[in-house]
Design a protein around this motif. Structure first.
Motif, mmCIF file in Angstrom:
data_model
loop_
_atom_site.group_PDB
_atom_site.id
_atom_site.type_symbol
_atom_site.label_atom_id
_atom_site.label_comp_id
_atom_site.label_asym_id
_atom_site.label_seq_id
_atom_site.Cartn_x
_atom_site.Cartn_y
_atom_site.Cartn_z
ATOM 1 N N GLY A 25 1.101 -0.932 -0.130
ATOM 2 C CA GLY A 25 -0.180 -0.079 0.254
ATOM 3 C C GLY A 25 1.121 1.173 0.122
ATOM 4 N N PRO A 26 0.135 2.339 -0.399
ATOM 5 C CA PRO A 26 0.950 3.707 -0.173
ATOM 6 C C PRO A 26 1.771 4.234 1.013
ATOM 7 N N GLY A 27 2.663 4.864 0.584
ATOM 8 C CA GLY A 27 4.036 4.350 2.291
ATOM 9 C C GLY A 27 4.261 3.120 2.731
ATOM 10 N N GLU A 28 3.689 2.216 2.369
ATOM 11 C CA GLU A 28 3.876 0.801 3.573
ATOM 12 C C GLU A 28 5.398 0.396 3.208
ATOM 13 N N ILE A 29 6.233 -0.079 3.588
ATOM 14 C CA ILE A 29 7.651 -0.806 3.238
ATOM 15 C C ILE A 29 7.676 -2.649 3.548
ATOM 16 N N VAL A 30 7.485 -2.705 3.191
ATOM 17 C CA VAL A 30 7.585 -4.466 2.853
ATOM 18 C C VAL A 30 8.942 -5.358 2.629
ATOM 19 N N THR A 31 9.357 -5.761 3.662
ATOM 20 C CA THR A 31 10.819 -6.363 3.049
ATOM 21 C C THR A 31 10.893 -7.480 2.840
ATOM 22 N N LEU A 32 11.701 -8.235 1.994
ATOM 23 C CA LEU A 32 11.670 -9.406 1.212
ATOM 24 C C LEU A 32 13.397 -9.486 2.265
ATOM 25 N N MET A 33 13.091 -10.498 3.280
ATOM 26 C CA MET A 33 14.393 -10.791 3.615
ATOM 27 C C MET A 33 15.447 -11.989 3.610
ATOM 28 N N ALA A 34 16.548 -12.751 3.339
ATOM 29 C CA ALA A 34 17.403 -13.398 2.822
ATOM 30 C C ALA A 34 18.531 -13.735 2.212
ATOM 31 N N PRO A 35 19.091 -15.222 2.474
ATOM 32 C CA PRO A 35 20.436 -14.996 2.121
ATOM 33 C C PRO A 35 20.490 -14.362 1.157
ATOM 34 N N LEU A 181 6.130 10.697 1.067
ATOM 35 C CA LEU A 181 5.069 10.605 -0.597
ATOM 36 C C LEU A 181 4.392 9.897 -0.765
ATOM 37 N N GLY A 182 3.993 8.671 0.340
ATOM 38 C CA GLY A 182 2.848 7.847 -0.375
ATOM 39 C C GLY A 182 3.760 6.618 -1.130
ATOM 40 N N LEU A 183 4.397 6.400 -1.215
ATOM 41 C CA LEU A 183 5.494 5.517 -2.371
ATOM 42 C C LEU A 183 5.281 3.844 -1.477
ATOM 43 N N PRO A 184 4.771 2.976 -2.240
ATOM 44 C CA PRO A 184 4.619 1.395 -1.619
ATOM 45 C C PRO A 184 6.069 1.324 -2.100
ATOM 46 N N VAL A 185 7.114 0.813 -1.248
ATOM 47 C CA VAL A 185 7.729 0.300 -1.091
ATOM 48 C C VAL A 185 8.752 -1.109 -0.954
ATOM 49 N N LEU A 186 9.319 -1.745 -1.715
ATOM 50 C CA LEU A 186 10.115 -3.182 -1.701
ATOM 51 C C LEU A 186 11.558 -3.251 -0.744
#
Length: 215
Positions: A25-35, A181-186
Motif C-alpha cells: 500500500g501507499p507508504g508501506e514498506i515490505v521487506t524481502l529478507m533472505a541470504p 510521498l506515499g510510495l509503496p516500497v519493497l
C-alpha cells in the motif's frame, strides 16, 4: 498508489527463485529478507523489467491498478535504489540530479536547488561527485531517484556499504521520504536491522512470513 505483485514467479533453468502474491500500500514498506543468492534481487529485476532472457517470468506487476508487466523499464515509473550510488562521474551533482528530472519540467534549477536543500546539501550543485563523502553521495543518489517522480520504490540493499552511524541516518531518510510521498516500497536485504527499521511485513522471496525479527 499501490504496487500489486500478482502471482509473480521467476524461474531459472527449471528452478523457482521467486513466487510472490502481495499488495504493497501507499507508504508501506515490505521487506524481502533472505541470504545472498536466495532470489531477492531476481524479484526486483522481475518487477522493474531488467531480468536477462534466461529467466522466465510469469504473473503480473500492477501499479495503481495499471498493468506495467510488458512495459519497458523506463515507462514503469518504478524507482530503484542500489547499494552502490552509481553517480555519473562526468556530471556535477546538479547534472546528476537534472538527468533524472522529467523532460516536461521547466523549473529544473529551482527543483534541483530545493531537493538539495531538503537533504542538507544546499549549494552542492556545482560539486564533483568525487569530492563527496559516502553519506553525501548516498543522499544525492536518493534525491536523483525521487526527482524522477517514481510511483513505487525498490531498495536493493542500499545501506549495506555504509558505516553504522550513517546507515541509521540513511534508513531514516529513505523510509521517511517514501512514507511522506506515499510510495509503496519493497526492500530486499539480509540485514535484520534494515528489516526492523522498515517496520513493515517481512517475507522471504516465496512470500512466506519470516521469523527473522525474533530475538
Amino acid at each position: 498508489m499501490t504496487l500489486r505483485l500478482e502471482n509473480l514467479t521467476v524461474t531459472l533453468a527449471g528452478r523457482r527463485l521467486v513466487a510472490l502474491d502481495l499488495t504493497i500500500g501507499p507508504g508501506e514498506i515490505v521487506t524481502l529478507m533472505a541470504p545472498s543468492g536466495a532470489g531477492k534481487s531476481s524479484a526486483l529485476g522481475a518487477i522493474i523489467g531488467t531480468l536477462p532472457p534466461d529467466f522466465a517470468v510469469t504473473g503480473r506487476v500492477l501499479l495503481g491498478g495499471r498493468d506495467v508487466t510488458a512495459l519497458p523499464t523506463r515507462l514503469r515509473r518504478i524507482g530503484l535504489l542500489f547499494q552502490d550510488d552509481l553517480l555519473f562521474p562526468h556530471l556535477s551533482v546538479a547534472g546528476n540530479l537534472g538527468f533524472a528530472l522529467p523532460a516536461r519540467m521547466t523549473d529544473r534549477s529551482a527543483r534541483i536547488d530545493s531537493a538539495l536543500g531538503s537533504a542538507g546539501l544546499a549549494g552542492f550543485g556545482p560539486r564533483d561527485p568525487a569530492t563527496l563523502s559516502g553519506g553525501e553521495r548516498a543522499r544525492v543518489a536518493l534525491l536523483r531517484c525521487l526527482l524522477a517522480e517514481p510511483q513505487a520504490l525498490l531498495l536493493d540493499e542500499p545501506f549495506s556499504r555504509l558505516d553504522t552511524a550513517l546507515r541509521d541516518q540513511m534508513r531514516s531518510l529513505v523510509f521517511d521520504r517514501a512514507r511522506n510521498l506515499g510510495l509503496p516500497v519493497l526492500l530486499v536485504t539480509h540485514d535484520i536491522e534494515d528489516a526492523r527499521a522498515a517496520a513493515g511485513p517481512v517475507l522471504d522471496p516465496f512470500g512466506t512470513a519470516t521469523s527473522s525479527l525474533s530475538p
